[in-house]
Enzyme design. Structure first.
Site, PDB file in Angstrom:
ATOM      1  CE  LYS A 182       7.889  -1.647   9.267  1.00  0.00           C
ATOM      2  NZ  LYS A 182       7.838  -0.606   8.256  1.00  0.00           N
ATOM      3  CD  GLU A 257      -7.836   2.882   5.156  1.00  0.00           C
ATOM      4  OE1 GLU A 257      -7.869   3.152   4.021  1.00  0.00           O
ATOM      5  OE2 GLU A 257      -7.238   3.860   5.884  1.00  0.00           O
ATOM      6  CB  CYS A 290      -6.310   6.546   1.693  1.00  0.00           C
ATOM      7  SG  CYS A 290      -7.278   6.925   3.507  1.00  0.00           S
ATOM      8  CD  GLU A 385      -4.316   5.477  -3.023  1.00  0.00           C
ATOM      9  OE1 GLU A 385      -4.891   5.940  -2.174  1.00  0.00           O
ATOM     10  OE2 GLU A 385      -3.555   4.252  -2.829  1.00  0.00           O
TER      11      GLU A 385
END
Length: 488
Positions: A182, A257, A290, A385
């Site tokens: 996906k 992750e 990231c 973040e």
């Protein structure tokens, strides 16, 4: 194939339908795919529902027994053939992905797409050498084996769509699993091209399936499906929580992750030119990485000089169309992401932060490279973040304070250390909470190494045997000595 089911990007035709059971499948509804470069609509993409996800899982389940029984050598051969197909279409994949997600075309050509091919070759070769030496227990022989687990759902992000997708697809296929991929709705196009490449390489129907759509609409149907045996996700912590809750009913194993708020620790004895180079590199992909070291922690005695050199170096960056060779920073992926980035910066400035550079939007979906100082450790801009070209700078006076500040977030994905003292490097890296630590370098990655995060940065590790450990059911077979003797 009818025109309404395709779009064209720089002369490359991309099918906009799902890929299920070796066939293209349309949906009743579609969603727009928008290029971040200029905001243009690239086309209408099939918008999946539970109907398509159920069909994809069913196709993966039906294809699993034969693929799991396929020899390691044959699986490896097909993965190498997929890599050949990626290399053959490397230029097409590069321009399509740049147009779709706004990352630099030169990076896609030189690094990202070659890495996509390498992902398949690496796990194909690792599969052929995957082994554990037999060992004895009171004369009994122990033999460890890796059994394919079953249909796997892989949910991938938009910041490096094909590279991060194949980071999961390649080991899952090598392990003998079948896959439902996906891709992120903001950058779905290269996943569709991957389906074509895999089919041309001879991957049997149903072994790889691609379902497009919004995670909020089809994510639960995929992650709660009782026939799914593994789920791997790269993305945000809130989405990971939802996935974990959805998977809990079936006790489906997860690999997650997630986000990062990684530090760059610059000690007074560091090579400041190197440290500045590492710092400026954090603007890569418009800050949508990231692993980026978004928090600069600089020893107080060199902070002023570091900042001066950083401002000078960052001022040399060119921001603009990512298709141009001279461009260093492209656009951010989507208007919603741009608004999120700007919101972080506005709130930080209102709370007392100072923008040394940047701190504002530019035309279109571009945000100026930003460095904020005068930020508090417990502030939102330090703790959360941003996922944009926004960095912060704080100072420290000694190693203890540097480590304390570095570890003082809920994340633990990566860290970077700049120092000329190997003993200091050893002391500091041992104390840092991070899945990956770089010393006097950044973004050096080897698929043999374990990759993943601590704390809220993830669950599990990817790479080498760690990937096979996740995508397989490990089995230990214990055989008695002289077990073949007939005692009747």
């Amino acid at each position: 194939m009818t025109a309404q089911h395709t779009l064209t990007v720089a002369g490359v035709t991309v099918d906009t339908r799902h890929w299920i059971g070796g066939e293209r499948v349309a949906s009743a509804d579609t969603f727009e795919d928008i290029s971040p470069i200029d905001g243009s609509v690239l086309g209408e993409i099939a918008r999946g529902t539970a109907k398509e996800t159920d069909a994809a899982v069913a196709a993966a389940k039906a294809a699993f027994p034969a693929w799991a029984a396929t020899s390691r050598a044959e699986r490896a051969r097909i993965l190498h053939a997929i890599a050949d197909g990626v290399e053959k279409r490397l230029e097409e994949l590069a321009i399509v992905e740049t147009t779709d997600n706004g990352a630099l075309l030169r990076s896609h050509r030189r690094g990202v797409m070659p890495r996509v091919a390498h992902n398949f070759r690496f796990f194909a070769d690792w599969l052929l050498n995957l082994d554990h030496e037999d060992f004895e227990t009171r004369g009994h022989t122990n033999h460890v084996s890796w059994d394919p687990a079953g249909p796997s759902v892989l949910i991938t992000p938009w910041n490096a769509p094909l590279m991060l997708a194949t980071w999961k697809v390649a080991p899952a296929l090598a392990a003998g699993n079948t896959v439902v991929l996906k891709p992120a709705e903001w950058s779905p196009l290269t996943a569709s091209l991957l389906a074509d490449i895999a089919a041309e390489a001879g991957l049997p129907a149903g072994v790889l399936n691609v379902v497009q759509g919004y995670g909020s609409e089809i994510g639960d149907a995929l992650t709660s499906h009782p026939d799914v045996r593994r789920i791997s996700f790269t993305g945000s912590v809130p989405t990971a929580r939802r996935i974990a809750g959805s998977a809990a009913a079936n006790l489906t194993p997860l690999s997650l992750e997630l986000g990062g708020k990684s530090p760059l620790l610059v000690f007074a004895d560091a090579d400041l030119d190197l440290a500045v180079d590492l710092a400026v590199e954090q603007y890569d992909n418009a800050g949508q990485v990231c692993l980026a070291a978004t928090r600069f922690l600089v020893e107080e005695s060199v902070a002023e000089e570091f900042t001066r050199r950083f401002v000078e170096k960052a001022g040399q960056l060119t921001q603009g169309d990512p298709r141009e060779a001279a461009t260093d920073i492209g656009p951010n992926i989507h208007p919603r992401q741009l608004e999120k980035i700007d919101g972080f910066v506005r709130r930080a400035v209102e709370a007392g932060a100072r923008a040394v550079i940047g701190g504002h939007r530019k035309d279109g979906q571009y945000y100026a490279p930003t460095l904020l100082t005068d930020v508090a450790q417990d502030s939102e801009i330090v703790q959360e973040e941003v996922f944009g070209p926004v960095l912060t700078l704080q100072t420290f006076t000694d190693e203890d304070e540097a480590v304390r500040l570095a570890n003082d977030t809920r994340f633990g994905l990566a860290a970077t250390v700049a120092t000329r003292d190997p003993e200091r490097a050893a002391r500091v890296t041992e104390r840092l909470v991070a899945g990956t630590v770089w010393v006097n370098c950044f973004f050096v990655r080897d698929l043999q190494a374990p990759f993943g995060g601590s704390r809220h940065s993830g669950v599990g590790r990817e790479g080498g045997t760690w990937s096979f450990d996740f995508y397989c059911d490990l089995k230990n077979t214990v055989t008695a000595p002289n077990g073949w003797t007939n005692h009747g």
